[in-house]
Structures are given as structure tokens and as C-alpha cells.
Design an enzyme around this catalytic site. Structure first.
Site, PDB file in Angstrom:
ATOM      1  CB  SER A  61      38.268  39.746  36.599  1.00  0.00           C
ATOM      2  OG  SER A  61      39.187  39.330  35.628  1.00  0.00           O
ATOM      3  CG  ASP A  84      39.139  36.257  37.351  1.00  0.00           C
ATOM      4  OD1 ASP A  84      38.227  36.881  37.911  1.00  0.00           O
ATOM      5  OD2 ASP A  84      39.679  36.636  36.298  1.00  0.00           O
TER       6      ASP A  84
END
Length: 621
Positions: free
Chosen positions: A367, A482
Site C-alpha cells: 500500500s 491492496d
């Protein structure tokens, strides 16, 4: 051994071994190698494992069966598969309990002598050579070979000579460079650069009796019979899978990149982290990448001048240092978590490491950590330290560009990709000297995917596509979201990739959850409060934050050193305030807990730098 160690066993027992005070500061890659050398034992029912008061002979790792633990005749507990015996007893030296096998069982045994050698001896051993080879047991013997490359004559020999100089200069190692000649040198001659040199004839021993070196580099000389050396293969981009090497040998594929011929894959390519039941044996061993403009070198083989007198440019010097760390098992890896604007803690971390002269060879991330990692690794090339990229990222956050990209990502995450490409250009992951390994989650398989090749900007996009908030990154048949949801702090990635010293940073805070008081007293008030949809939504968000943070903590424990940012008020809301970047950087600079961890990393690096060590990582594990 009845069956290979599973991934789950490796993880569990790595964590168990690191709980011993004697092994707490031992590198994870070394402990993983010990696990592979563990001796299988198969106690039968009634057979004694250890007796109270006797010296501890080693550590037992129970894979099947059941063992009874008693003290003074009283049963304390029963050990079952997955449990270890002797880790805590190592420090005291004697067994505090008596252990007997209750059933036919299978276990692994690590002798105490090997554990103490790893924990206490500065040089934990190298390759043992036979008497015919004349190689001291502590010396690392390394051979070099080029495959699939069209190098000018003597280029490989020159590279070997230069990396020998770097080993002496950077680490203080005693290095012997052996080349073929018409007659054998009577003694090893030490040059002005500190490198010892010798010429040998075929079948002659490479070392004389009584000689002691940390590393023996064989240039065009075959390894002595009975010795399995470490093999360094220079290969072109994409040639890693061809570096098979001698059976049983540790192979380091070294991809030789030219700064003038960029070659990158147009699509993302990655591999899933292994399941709990084993490794993917088809994956090539962890390698190293060198960006070298060897056509402009004016140095020639046999030049014994000190390294500083050669006039090497900063890019060549940086590449050779990175290669030397890979060859000698001194690679430093960072695992960076996600966390929105809290990711600027990573920016401060990287700046401090540069100030402390701690190198970064491998960087895994999820991320926001991938965004920071991309700006760092994308500008840490050709002798630059990567800080320019971090300054550009800070400018983007301060000017509102990150906030705009985050808002646009609700519709499409291509906005983030455009932002990164605009700043860093059309770089590919496989072109970066620093091994940058962002992770993402493929919802079609439910697996964590380590991205290894393809556009850098697209990899950042895939790693940070927060599900439900931002649009996914589609690379059919994959649907990437993610990476933090399957690997918040990707330490395992670094273990697979050859890192010897691992620092993990979990900067996604756990939050304080302030529950509202019931509006009405008594049971009715509690009932209505439990039905409150707003309160339930807040519970869901708080639980998600806590889950991500705790998962990051669990994975961080498998590294050598780790930092945990702790708790903050409204961490999820605060994570999206990218324009407050300067406040986060100031907070990171004032965080004495982080500073202490970075100083510990500096000490660990110095201990690793100044001692001989063997290579770590996935194949060794």
C-alpha cells in the site's frame, strides 16, 4: 527427514528460536539455515528425551506424536506437534524438566553446539573443503561464470578483481583472489589494495596449509574436488531461471544491466507467496542486479592499486558494493507497511538510514509503503541515494497532489499510476538496483502476490488499491487490491529474497475506540445502543484497523528488528490527510522509540559488516 518443512513450520519455529535470549539477535536467515540442517529423531513410546538437571544438549522441534513433561514426578503438560523443547532452557544450560515420549513420534533436533556457534562465533562458518582442496573450513569459496552474455575479453576477470577490492575496503575481509597460471605461486602476495593474490596450475590446492581467509574468489579456476562452492552467475535480463548451477551449490544469479539499454516488461509479473504446505521449488534462487557501464572502464585485470585510486564513478562504486554484500551475505532488507499519510514515517526512516550509512538492498512493501518505496528505489540508481525521490513525494503530498490522486482513485486508480509515472518515468521493477518487491492481493485466488517485473507505476497502483474505497487494478485474469490485506508488513518476502538483516516497520496505528454511552439507562438503553447502526459502523472500522495493525505485528516478529508505531486517535481518518505530511514527519523525528530502533539497526549492520557470514535467504532457507 520424513518430509520437507512446511512454510507454517518454518514460520512457527523461526519465531520460537528467536524467543531464546541466546538467539534473539541471530539473523533470521541463519536460523532458517539451521532448521534445514536439523537432524530427524524418532523416539519410541517410553523413551526419554531429556532428564531434569542434566545439561541441555539442544533444541527439539516436535512434528508428530506426544511427549510428557514432568518435574519432581508431577506432570506439567504434554507437548504436541508444532511445539518446541529446549529454547528457554538454552540460557540456563540445564534441563528444568524431564520429558518422555508418550507415543511414537517424529521430531527435529538442533545440537546445542551449532546453536551456540551461530549465537556466539563472529564467523558462523563457510564451506568446508576436503584435504585435497586445502580450503580452511571458515573460508567462503566463490566461483564466477558468465552465461548468455557477450562481454568484452577480460571483463569478468576485472569485475571479480574489483569486487575483491570492495570486500576488503567495505568489510575488512581477508580476501584471496586465485587465477590460473603456468606455475603455482609459493605464497599469496598481498597487493596495495589489500587483496591477496595467487596463481595456480590445474589440480593444485588453492590454499597452503595454515593460511586463513574469509573469502576465496576463484577466477577461471575450477573449485577443488570435494568442495561445493558458492556460484555467482552473470546472466542477461530474464536469465535468472537458467542459473541452475552444481547440485547442492548456493547460486547467486547476477543480472547485468546496462544503463543505456532499458529493458522492462510491459505487464505486471509476479509470484504468489507459497502456501502453508511447501515452497515453490521452480522459482529461481534470489539474485542481484548490477547497473554497470563496463564499456567505459579504464582499469585492467591485475591492477593492484587501492580502490580509491581507480577513479570509479559513483554508479559503479555503488553497484560493486551492492554485489559484494550479496556475495558475502550482508544484504539489508526493509519491510514497510501501509498506512496512508502515516507512511511518511517510512520517509523519515529512510532518511535516517542514509545519515547512518546503513545500506538498503531489498525493500518489500504494501500500500502506502509501496508508494514510498517506489520514490526511493526509483531514484536510488547510479550512485544516488534515493533521497531526491522522497523529497519529490513530500512535495506532492504538501501540494495536495496525493489527496487529489486518492480522491480520483475512487473512480479509477489510474490517477495514482499517472502521478508516479510522471515523477519517475517509465521505469520497470526489474531495472532497479535496489530489489523493490511490492505486494498485492489477487482476489481471484485469494493469494498474496509479490510483484517482480513490470511497470513501476502500475505496481504501486496494484499494491495500494484499497478494496471498497478505491477501484481495483485489473490485469486479467487477476483482480488486484491492496497488498496490506494479505501481507501488511511483508517480512516473508524478504526471507524468500535473500535478505540477511531484516528491519520491519509497522506504521499503521491501532486506534482508541471511544464507545458512546447509552442514551437511556438500564437494559433498554443497552439494547438500543447495540442496535445503533452508526455505532456498528464505527465498530466495523475500528475492528478493521485493529486487524490490520495486529496482522502487521505478527509478521513483523519474523524479522530481526522491528518498529511499531503504537496507537493514535482516529488513525483511519488521519491516514487520508496527506496535506498534513509535515506534521507526520515532525512526529516521526520526535519519536524516540523509532530513533532507538534505528540505532539498533545501525549496530546490527556494523556487526554484520565487520564479520564474515554466509549468504541467507530463500534458497538457504
Amino acid at each position: 527427514m520424513a518430509s520437507p518443512l512446511t512454510v507454517d513450520e518454518r514460520r512457527r519455529w523461526l519465531y520460537s528460536l528467536k524467543q531464546s535470549p541466546a538467539l534473539r539477535h541471530t539473523r533470521a536467515s541463519v536460523l532458517l539455515r539451521l532448521l534445514e540442517r536439523a537432524r530427524p529423531v524418532e523416539p519410541q513410546p517410553g523413551e526419554g528425551i531429556c532428564r531434569e538437571g542434566e545439561p541441555v544438549d539442544g533444541v527439539h522441534l516436535l512434528r508428530s506424536g506426544e511427549w510428557r513433561v514432568t518435574t519432581g514426578g508431577t506432570v506439567l503438560l504434554h507437548l504436541r506437534p508444532g511445539m518446541s523443547l529446549g529454547v528457554e532452557a538454552l540460557a540456563r544450560g540445564t534441563w528444568p524438566v524431564t520429558v518422555t515420549a508418550e507415543s511414537a513420534s517424529h521430531a527435529l533436533f538442533l545440537p546445542r553446539a551449532e546453536l551456540e556457534a551461530v549465537a556466539a562465533v563472529p564467523r558462523p562458518g563457510g564451506f568446508a573443503g576436503g584435504s585435497g582442496g586445502g580450503v580452511a573450513s571458515r573460508a567462503d569459496v566463490v566461483t564466477f561464470r558468465a552465461r548468455g552474455l557477450e562481454l568484452p575479453p577480460a571483463t569478468l576477470s576485472l569485475m571479480v578483481e574489483l569486487v575483491a577490492k570492495v570486500m576488503v575496503h567495505d568489510f575488512g575481509d581477508r580476501v584471496l583472489l586465485v587465477r590460473a597460471g603456468t606455475k603455482r605461486s609459493e605464497g599469496a602476495v598481498r597487493g596495495a589494495d589489500g587483496v591477496f593474490r595467487r596463481t595456480v596450475v590445474p589440480h593444485a590446492p588453492v590454499l597452503a596449509e595454515g593460511e586463513d581467509f574469509d573469502c576465496v574468489l576463484l577466477d577461471g579456476v575450477p573449485a577443488p574436488e570435494g568442495l561445493t562452492p558458492r556460484e555467482v552467475w552473470l546472466v542477461p535480463p530474464g536469465g535468472e531461471s537458467d542459473a541452475v548451477g552444481t547440485p547442492g551449490a548456493q547460486v547467486l544469479p547476477t543480472v547485468l544491466l546496462s544503463p543505456w539499454r532499458p529493458q522492462g516488461s510491459p505487464t505486471l509479473l509476479g509470484r504468489s507467496l507459497p502456501d502453508e504446505d511447501g515452497w515453490d521449488e521452480d522459482v529461481p534462487p534470489p539474485g542481484c542486479r548490477l547497473r554497470l557501464d563496463w564499456g567505459r572502464w579504464v582499469v585492467r585485470p591485475g591492477d593492484a592499486r587501492p580502490l580509491a585510486a581507480l577513479g570509479l564513478d559513483a554508479g559503479t562504486r555503488d553497484a560493486l558494493s551492492r554485489w559484494a554484500r550479496a556475495i558475502t551475505g550482508r544484504r539489508v532488507g526493509l519491510a514497510l507497511s501501509g498506512g496512508g499519510v502515516w507512511g511518511f514515517y517510512h520517509v523519515h526512516l529512510l532518511r535516517r538510514l542514509a545519515a547512518l550509512d546503513v545500506p538498503v538492498d531489498l525493500l518489500s512493501s504494501a500500500s502506502m509503503g509501496s508508494l514510498v518505496g517506489a520514490y526511493y528505489c526509483g531514484t536510488a540508481r547510479d550512485g544516488r541515494e534515493g533521497l531526491d525521490g522522497l523529497r519529490r513525494l513530500q512535495h506532492r503530498a504538501r501540494g495536495g497532489h496525493l489527496s487529489a490522486a486518492a480522491l480520483s482513485s475512487v473512480v479509477t486508480t489510474q490517477a495514482m499510476e499517472w502521478l508516479v509515472r510522471g515523477d519517475l518515468g517509465d521505469l520497470a521493477l526489474e531495472e532497479l538496483p535496489v530489489g523493490f518487491l511490492p505486494v498485492t492481493t489477487d482476489l481471484t485466488t485469494g493469494r498474496c502476490v509479490v510483484l517482480e517485473k513490470g511497470p513501476l507505476a502500475l505496481a504501486v497502483r496494484a499494491s495500494g488499491s484499497a478494496p471498497g474505497v478505491w477501484a481495483p487494478t485489473l490485469q486479467p485474469p487477476a483482480r488486484y487490491v491492496d497488498g496490506a490485506f494479505t501481507s501488511m508488513v511483508p517480512v516473508d518476502v524478504l526471507l524468500h529474497s535473500g535478505a540477511d538483516l531484516i528491519f520491519s516497520s509497522n506504521i499503521f496505528p491501532a486506534g482508541h475506540h471511544h464507545a458512546a454511552r447509552p442514551l437511556l439507562p438500564g437494559a433498554v438503553g443497552l439494547f438500543l445502543s447495540a442496535l445503533n447502526p452508526v455505532a456498528r459502523a464505527k465498530d466495523l472500522l475500528a475492528s478493521g484497523v485493529l486487524l490490520l495493525h495486529r496482522n502487521g505485528d505478527l509478521e513483523s516478529a519474523r524479522g530481526d528488528l522491528r518498529y511499531d508505531v503504537g496507537t493514535r486517535d482516529q488513525p483511519l481518518l488521519g491516514s487520508m490527510r496527506f496535506t498534513h505530511v509535515d506534521e507526520v514527519l515532525d512526529e516521526a523525528a520526535r519519536d524516540m522509540g523509532l530513533e532507538q530502533k534505528l540505532l539498533e539497526l545501525k549496530q546490527a549492520w556494523e556487526a554484520l559488516r565487520t564479520r564474515g557470514s554466509t549468504a541467507g535467504g530463500r534458497r538457504a532457507a
